[in-house]
Design an enzyme around this catalytic site. Structure first.
Site, PDB file in Angstrom:
ATOM      1  N   CYS A  64      12.714  19.908  -2.649  1.00 34.54           N
ATOM      2  CA  CYS A  64      12.305  21.254  -3.070  1.00 34.54           C
ATOM      3  C   CYS A  64      12.775  21.610  -4.490  1.00 34.54           C
ATOM      4  CB  CYS A  64      12.868  22.287  -2.117  1.00 34.54           C
ATOM      5  SG  CYS A  64      12.571  21.928  -0.395  1.00 34.54           S
ATOM      6  N   ARG A  66       8.611  17.951  -7.212  1.00 36.63           N
ATOM      7  CA  ARG A  66       9.702  17.890  -6.227  1.00 36.63           C
ATOM      8  C   ARG A  66       9.243  18.235  -4.816  1.00 36.63           C
ATOM      9  NH1 ARG A  66      14.998  18.402  -6.720  1.00 36.63           N
ATOM     10  NH2 ARG A  66      15.793  17.485  -8.603  1.00 36.63           N
ATOM     11  N   TRP A 125       9.289  21.059  -0.040  1.00 38.51           N
ATOM     12  CA  TRP A 125       8.970  19.779   0.605  1.00 38.51           C
ATOM     13  C   TRP A 125       9.561  19.904   1.999  1.00 38.51           C
ATOM     14  CZ3 TRP A 125      11.464  15.689   2.965  1.00 38.51           C
ATOM     15  CH2 TRP A 125      10.712  14.512   3.104  1.00 38.51           C
ATOM     16  N   ASN A 127      17.419  24.164  -1.021  1.00 38.42           N
ATOM     17  CA  ASN A 127      17.004  22.765  -1.071  1.00 38.42           C
ATOM     18  C   ASN A 127      18.093  21.984  -0.343  1.00 38.42           C
ATOM     19  OD1 ASN A 127      16.160  20.199  -1.774  1.00 38.42           O
ATOM     20  ND2 ASN A 127      16.877  20.343  -3.895  1.00 38.42           N
ATOM     21  N   GLY A 128      17.719  21.190   0.650  1.00 37.16           N
ATOM     22  CA  GLY A 128      18.721  20.438   1.393  1.00 37.16           C
ATOM     23  C   GLY A 128      18.488  20.590   2.886  1.00 37.16           C
ATOM     24  N   GLU A 138       6.782  -4.266  -5.208  1.00 37.33           N
ATOM     25  CA  GLU A 138       6.553  -3.051  -5.994  1.00 37.33           C
ATOM     26  C   GLU A 138       5.052  -2.753  -6.121  1.00 37.33           C
ATOM     27  OE1 GLU A 138       8.123  -0.611  -6.877  1.00 37.33           O
ATOM     28  OE2 GLU A 138       7.130   0.240  -8.600  1.00 37.33           O
ATOM     29  N   LYS A 165       3.294   0.699  -4.802  1.00 37.11           N
ATOM     30  CA  LYS A 165       2.493   1.593  -5.652  1.00 37.11           C
ATOM     31  C   LYS A 165       1.158   1.899  -4.984  1.00 37.11           C
ATOM     32  CE  LYS A 165       4.874   2.838  -7.729  1.00 37.11           C
ATOM     33  NZ  LYS A 165       6.235   2.538  -7.947  1.00 37.11           N
ATOM     34  N   GLU A 170       1.613   4.222  -1.848  1.00 37.45           N
ATOM     35  CA  GLU A 170       2.024   5.595  -2.161  1.00 37.45           C
ATOM     36  C   GLU A 170       0.882   6.469  -2.621  1.00 37.45           C
ATOM     37  OE1 GLU A 170       6.035   6.124  -4.324  1.00 37.45           O
ATOM     38  OE2 GLU A 170       4.964   4.517  -5.327  1.00 37.45           O
ATOM     39  N   HIS A 183       4.266 -18.145   7.430  1.00 36.80           N
ATOM     40  CA  HIS A 183       5.077 -17.874   8.612  1.00 36.80           C
ATOM     41  C   HIS A 183       4.634 -16.617   9.363  1.00 36.80           C
ATOM     42  CE1 HIS A 183       7.707 -21.111   7.400  1.00 36.80           C
ATOM     43  NE2 HIS A 183       7.666 -20.601   6.181  1.00 36.80           N
ATOM     44  N   LYS A 214       9.339  13.579  -5.626  1.00 33.72           N
ATOM     45  CA  LYS A 214       9.891  12.700  -6.653  1.00 33.72           C
ATOM     46  C   LYS A 214      11.365  12.376  -6.427  1.00 33.72           C
ATOM     47  CE  LYS A 214       9.686  10.565 -10.625  1.00 33.72           C
ATOM     48  NZ  LYS A 214       9.074   9.227 -10.504  1.00 33.72           N
TER      49      LYS A 214
HETATM   50  C1  F6R Z   1       8.269   4.918  -5.723  1.00 33.31           C
HETATM   51  C2  F6R Z   1       9.285   5.892  -5.904  1.00 33.31           C
HETATM   52  C3  F6R Z   1      10.394   5.961  -4.913  1.00 33.31           C
HETATM   53  C4  F6R Z   1      11.738   6.016  -5.674  1.00 33.31           C
HETATM   54  C5  F6R Z   1      12.886   6.202  -4.696  1.00 33.31           C
HETATM   55  C6  F6R Z   1      14.222   6.203  -5.397  1.00 33.31           C
HETATM   56  O1  F6R Z   1       7.280   5.001  -6.681  1.00 33.31           O
HETATM   57  O2  F6R Z   1       9.266   6.637  -6.835  1.00 33.31           O
HETATM   58  O3  F6R Z   1      10.362   4.880  -4.052  1.00 33.31           O
HETATM   59  O4  F6R Z   1      11.881   4.843  -6.395  1.00 33.31           O
HETATM   60  O5  F6R Z   1      12.734   7.420  -4.013  1.00 33.31           O
HETATM   61  O6  F6R Z   1      14.294   7.195  -6.352  1.00 33.31           O
HETATM   62  P1  F6R Z   1      15.374   7.185  -7.480  1.00 33.31           P
HETATM   63  O7  F6R Z   1      15.122   6.019  -8.336  1.00 33.31           O
HETATM   64  O8  F6R Z   1      15.196   8.484  -8.194  1.00 33.31           O
HETATM   65  O9  F6R Z   1      16.711   7.086  -6.804  1.00 33.31           O
END
Ligand code: F6R
Length: 610
Positions: free
Chosen positions: A2, A27, A74, A100-101, A483, A487, A490, A506, A605
């Site tokens: 949030c 956020r 969020w 937030n929390g 990765e 991507k 997500e 396997h 984020k």
């Molecule tokens: C993927 C993504 C998340 C962050 C993860 C860790 O695109 O953004 O998987 O990588 O939440 O976030 P940080 O790096 O901010 O600790």
């Protein structure tokens, strides 16, 4: 998670709150609301959905206030709807709170308050806070004392902002586990969960630490601990500019951030390469470098994309620095009673520097006496401040929820740390120089890759309706496969899995048929021949193959359906280049599918809850 913003001063805070919430929308974006107090009147406006919905509602009302708080949510407890949106208020509508929390003992507190006659409107954990604070206000405590007393009863994490009609000259904020800054202005002050919300108004900020409470008025602020100890805080000057957090004409932040990688990668190494000596200079590690070099073991802990960068780091540290290295999900690290010795070094990698699980891993490692080093992007973030030392990746603000430029910059910083340590151990100057030379060439090579955008968009068009994807890579590029798959998942909501290419035999090979696109990361490195065998295996089963390959590779074209050819670099740095076409592929598929790339469903984020 949030986003929180607040204002106290002489201006009308309504546009300031709405602008702040728009900046914070990455956020959380399932609902938003503002609470205002002016001349003995108070009002709350809340909406389900994005900040734009709230903005529209607000524009139809003639609102004016010098004191206000805003929140973009969020959801943790309670579905996204208007009632669960923040601010929450007391029954008389004179006390507003945003949070937030997660309040872990909210059920117990709720029962106690219900026994006292308090009625609850929402399904959230946050609402208990507002009634709990109210219960102290009714005993004639001041607002700040009531907040303090309430927080003493609370278990869990919080960043909160509270305003009260009977004390309209202050805004009270407190934090434990969720970031909060106070922004300083002239006859006005701000609070926010991150600086981007208030950057348009001030660059002077004070970071609150866990367990601290601030009382902010229009002309000043005081900070004390929840346990009532006065604290002197340092004022920090923010160096990021407004342009850096704007879309700058791009349709999406994600595309802007992918394209920015030419510069962000350059910025990550700026002033840090000692080319003649074939090594790196990292000011943030100067005081701890001997302890790092002499570590018996390196542990790297992180989440999501940062965890993928950590996996690449493991390959780098073991190959060049010859220090045994382990990588662990931060969320698992803490709960399995890990063996950490005093001569271990624990790196925490985090773009935001606020991820709750990564912070918990940091605390665990610190308590056990290891050298604890942070690799963060956000300057002044909690992980950066709580680490014993560290390195900023300097990728610049990353707003798109899917991490792109932070990933490549994390890889650069890991390469620099590897160089620094390895050169102090057994790596020769000439071997070090090969790495520094290649590092310097990366920005130009990234520019070359970005020119393939149209080709990648065409491939995206071909595969936009696929339901599943497999990403395969070996060695340094196994984490790139993970990765690439992340991507795609997500932002396009297509199921995708990354595997070490040889593992396919396997199990996952059973999935391969003409409907299964398989993305191979196939640079001409030490694993190339093996990857080619894996490609043949997929081909023999009718799978459709997209390969990321070296531009000088003449063999691969006849083996695969689509090939994206990119400039070559040394093996340890190839993940930096190979990840970029995969970012573009995911981006284009999501755009073609008409999805919101910058705010994918369910994600936020900065994951500040465990
Ligand atoms: C993927 C993504 C998340 C962050 C993860 C860790 O695109 O953004 O998987 O990588 O939440 O976030 P940080 O790096 O901010 O600790």
């Amino acid at each position: 998670m949030c986003g929180i913003v607040g204002y106290i001063g002489e201006k009308n805070c309504v546009p300031i709150l709405i602008n702040g919430l728009k900046r914070l929308e990455y956020r959380g974006y399932d609902s938003a609301g503002i609470g205002l107090i002016e001349n003995g009147n108070s009002s709350i406006i809340k909406n389900k959905g994005k900040v734009s919905v709230l903005e529209e509602t607000v524009s139809t009302l003639n609102l004016h206030a010098g004191l206000g708080i805003g929140h973009t949510r969020w959801a943790t407890h309670g579905i996204p709807n208007e009632i669960n949106a923040h601010p929450h208020s007391n029954e008389k509508n004179t006390l507003f709170l945003i949070h937030n929390g997660i309040i872990e003992n909210y059920q117990t507190i709720k029962k106690g308050l219900q026994n006292l006659g308090y009625n609850f409107k929402s399904d959230t954990d946050s609402e208990v806070l507002v009634h709990l604070i109210d219960s102290f206000l009714t005993k004639d405590y001041s607002l700040s004392k009531s907040v303090q007393l309430a927080l003493n009863e609370v278990e869990g994490t919080y960043g909160i902002a509270v305003i009260y009609q009977n004390e309209p000259d202050k805004l009270v904020v407190a934090r434990k586990g969720s970031p909060l800054v106070v922004g300083l202005g002239e006859h006005e002050n701000f609070i926010a969960s991150d600086v981007s919300a208030i950057l348009a108004y001030t660059k002077q900020v004070v970071y609150l630490d866990d367990g601290e409470l601030a009382v902010v008025s229009k002309d000043g602020f005081t900070v004390k601990t929840i346990s009532d100890k006065e604290i002197e805080k340092e004022i920090h000057e923010i160096s990021i500019s407004l342009e850096e957090i704007d879309k700058g004409g791009y349709p999406h932040f994600m595309l802007k951030e992918i394209i920015e990688q030419t510069e962000s990668v350059r910025n990550s190494m700026r002033g840090r390469l000692l080319v003649n000596e074939g090594t790196a200079k990292l000011g943030g590690l100067a005081d701890v470098v001997d302890r790092l070099v002499n570590s018996k073991r390196i542990l790297i802990s992180a989440c999501g994309t940062s965890w993928h960068a950590a996996l690449v780091g493991e390959y780098m540290f073991e190959q060049f620095a010859r220090i045994p290295t382990e990588v662990e999900y931060a969320s698992e690290f803490r709960y399995r009673n890990p063996i950490i010795e005093k001569d271990d070094t624990v790196f925490l990698i985090s773009q935001s520097g606020e991820t709750a699980d990564t912070r918990a891993a940091l605390h665990e490692a610190k308590n056990r006496g290891a050298l604890v080093l942070g690799i963060c992007n956000v300057v002044g973030s909690t992980i950066a401040r709580e680490s014993m030392a560290g390195v900023y990746i300097h990728a610049g603000p990353e707003i798109g929820v899917a991490s792109t430029k932070a990933f490549t910059s994390q890889l650069i910083v890991l390469a620099l740390i590897t160089l620094l340590v390895a050169r102090k151990k057994s790596l020769s100057t000439s071997e070090g120089k090969k790495i520094t030379d290649e590092l310097q060439k990366l920005p130009d090579k990234i520019s070359e890759i970005l020119k393939l955008n149209d080709q990648i968009e065409q491939i995206a068009n071909e595969f936009k309706d696929s339901k599943n994807f497999l990403y395969l890579g070996r060695g340094y590029n196994f984490p790139v496969a993970l990765e690439g798959a992340l991507k795609l998942k997500e932002i396009s909501y297509i199921h995708a899995e990354g595997y070490p290419a040889a593992e396919m035999k396997h199990g996952p090979i059973a999935l391969i048929d003409e409907n299964m696109p398989v993305v191979f990361i196939a640079p001409k490195d030490s694993t190339y021949e093996k990857i080619v065998s894996n490609i043949e295996e997929v081909k023999a089963r009718g799978g459709r193959i997209i390969a990321i390959a070296d531009d000088a590779d003449g063999e691969i074209d006849s083996l695969v359906d689509y090939v994206i050819k990119i400039p070559r670099t040394i093996e340890m740095l190839s993940p930096v280049l190979n990840s970029i076409p995969l970012q573009l592929l995911a981006y284009h598929i999501a755009v073609i599918k008409g999805l919101n790339v910058d705010q994918p469903r369910n994600l936020a984020k900065s994951v500040t809850v465990e």
